[in-house]
Motif scaffolding. Structure first.
Motif, mmCIF file in Angstrom:
data_model
loop_
_atom_site.group_PDB
_atom_site.id
_atom_site.type_symbol
_atom_site.label_atom_id
_atom_site.label_comp_id
_atom_site.label_asym_id
_atom_site.label_seq_id
_atom_site.Cartn_x
_atom_site.Cartn_y
_atom_site.Cartn_z
ATOM 1 N N ARG A 195 0.834 -1.209 0.000
ATOM 2 C CA ARG A 195 0.000 0.000 0.000
ATOM 3 C C ARG A 195 0.866 1.255 0.000
ATOM 4 O O ARG A 195 0.563 2.221 -0.702
ATOM 5 N N PHE A 198 2.320 1.853 -3.448
ATOM 6 C CA PHE A 198 1.308 2.395 -4.351
ATOM 7 C C PHE A 198 1.096 3.878 -4.070
ATOM 8 O O PHE A 198 1.046 4.702 -4.990
ATOM 9 N N VAL A 228 3.348 4.444 -12.164
ATOM 10 C CA VAL A 228 1.999 4.085 -11.709
ATOM 11 C C VAL A 228 1.467 2.921 -12.535
ATOM 12 O O VAL A 228 0.966 1.928 -11.985
ATOM 13 N N PHE A 231 3.107 -0.388 -11.665
ATOM 14 C CA PHE A 231 2.590 -0.947 -10.414
ATOM 15 C C PHE A 231 1.258 -1.644 -10.679
ATOM 16 O O PHE A 231 1.012 -2.759 -10.201
ATOM 17 N N PHE A 235 0.680 -5.657 -10.099
ATOM 18 C CA PHE A 235 0.079 -5.811 -8.767
ATOM 19 C C PHE A 235 -0.423 -7.231 -8.509
ATOM 20 O O PHE A 235 -0.181 -7.804 -7.438
ATOM 21 N N VAL A 250 -6.861 -0.681 -7.067
ATOM 22 C CA VAL A 250 -6.008 -0.846 -8.251
ATOM 23 C C VAL A 250 -6.868 -0.943 -9.508
ATOM 24 O O VAL A 250 -6.555 -0.333 -10.548
#
Length: 305
Positions: A195, A198, A228, A231, A235, A250
């Protein structure tokens, strides 16, 4: 490596992941030089003098490849709470990483070959650059180069140590409780880690989209958007704790970021403002996630060897 996880969350983490231990090594590029060559009124016992023996792109290419390989593994896994230099990998991601590492190893061997072929030129350049400080004995031969510039990896399954039960029941129970606590703590620590990562990439993008104190546009690099989107893409491979709240966020962010192009952001102020609004909304949603208190923080620096 045998571990017991008693809690439901800890058991899910233990059975759904595997440990990757990745090791690497390289040749040192500095050699100590006697301080006798230095004229100073300082205590020479307090001084340390070194020479850089190689200024070689072939050597740097080997180091960069090893670092890049480790970076790519980090982006597709999470730090293991069991051992430094180890990675926690989802079972379904293990075949992909095994293939990637095998290819990376083959590419490294090619780079090592290039360095070996370039060694006569590397040494000749050093002879000129270092002058009287040059010593042929400082430079590794082919076998040493191949032996020391390398990568190796092993996979470890996380399992219950049933054999210990038959040896010492009290010790078995003690270790089972200890491991159960470790896995339970790891679930929270890894959840917070992902978290936080992110939030970091989203917050950076939000900052670059917002005007500065004078109301002027900040310079926006493509990497702010790419970090971004990377990720978001990776994820699912890294969500080893099954964080459903972050997973939902997400998915929402994927929808908002679809088609976002840094070039258009730079050219179109209205488009920039729209993207900024979406990114700040994501940031607000991240900050609204329930706070998880952890007894032991886990960080990506835990990977460092």
């Amino acid at each position: 490596m045998e571990i017991t996880a008693q809690s439901e969350r800890g058991r899910a983490l233990a059975t759904g992941t595997i440990i990757l231990l990745l090791t690497s090594s390289a040749i040192g590029n500095k050699k100590r030089v006697s301080t006798d060559i230095v004229e100073t009124d300082a205590d020479k016992g307090s001084l340390s003098l070194h020479k850089k023996i190689m200024e070689a792109p072939e050597f740097q290419a080997c180091l960069s490849h090893i670092a890049g390989t480790r970076d790519n593994i980090t982006k597709r896994s999470l730090p293991s709470f069991l051992q430094r230099g180890a990675y926690l990998v989802k079972l379904e991601a293990a075949p992909l990483l095994e293939t990637y590492l095998a290819n990376a190893q083959e590419n490294l061997l090619s780079l090592v070959d290039g360095m070996i072929n370039a060694m006569p030129q590397i040494k000749e350049e050093a002879r000129v650059r270092l002058g009287s400080l040059y010593s042929d004995a400082d430079y590794p031969g082919e076998q040493d180069i191949r032996r020391h510039i390398n990568m190796a990896w092993r996979w470890f399954e996380i399992d219950t140590p049933d054999r210990l039960r038959s040896i010492d029941m009290m010790l078995f129970e003690k270790e089972r409780e200890k491991a159960a606590r470790a896995f339970e703590e790891a679930v929270d620590g890894l959840t917070v880690l992902l978290r936080d990562e992110f939030r970091k990439v989203v917050a950076h993008l939000a900052d670059r989209l917002a005007p500065d104190a004078d109301g002027k546009k900040k310079k926006l690099f493509g990497s702010a958007v790419e970090n971004v989107t990377e990720f978001l893409e990776l994820f699912a491979l890294r969500n080893v704790t099954g964080d459903e709240e972050l997973s939902s966020l997400v998915e929402m962010t994927k929808s908002l970021m679809e088609g976002v192009d840094p070039k258009f952001i730079r050219k179109d102020d209205d488009y920039r403002a729209s993207v900024q609004e979406d990114v700040e909304r994501v940031l607000d949603e991240i900050d609204a996630l329930p706070v998880i208190k952890v007894s032991r923080a886990i960080s990506f620096s835990d990977d460092d060897e």
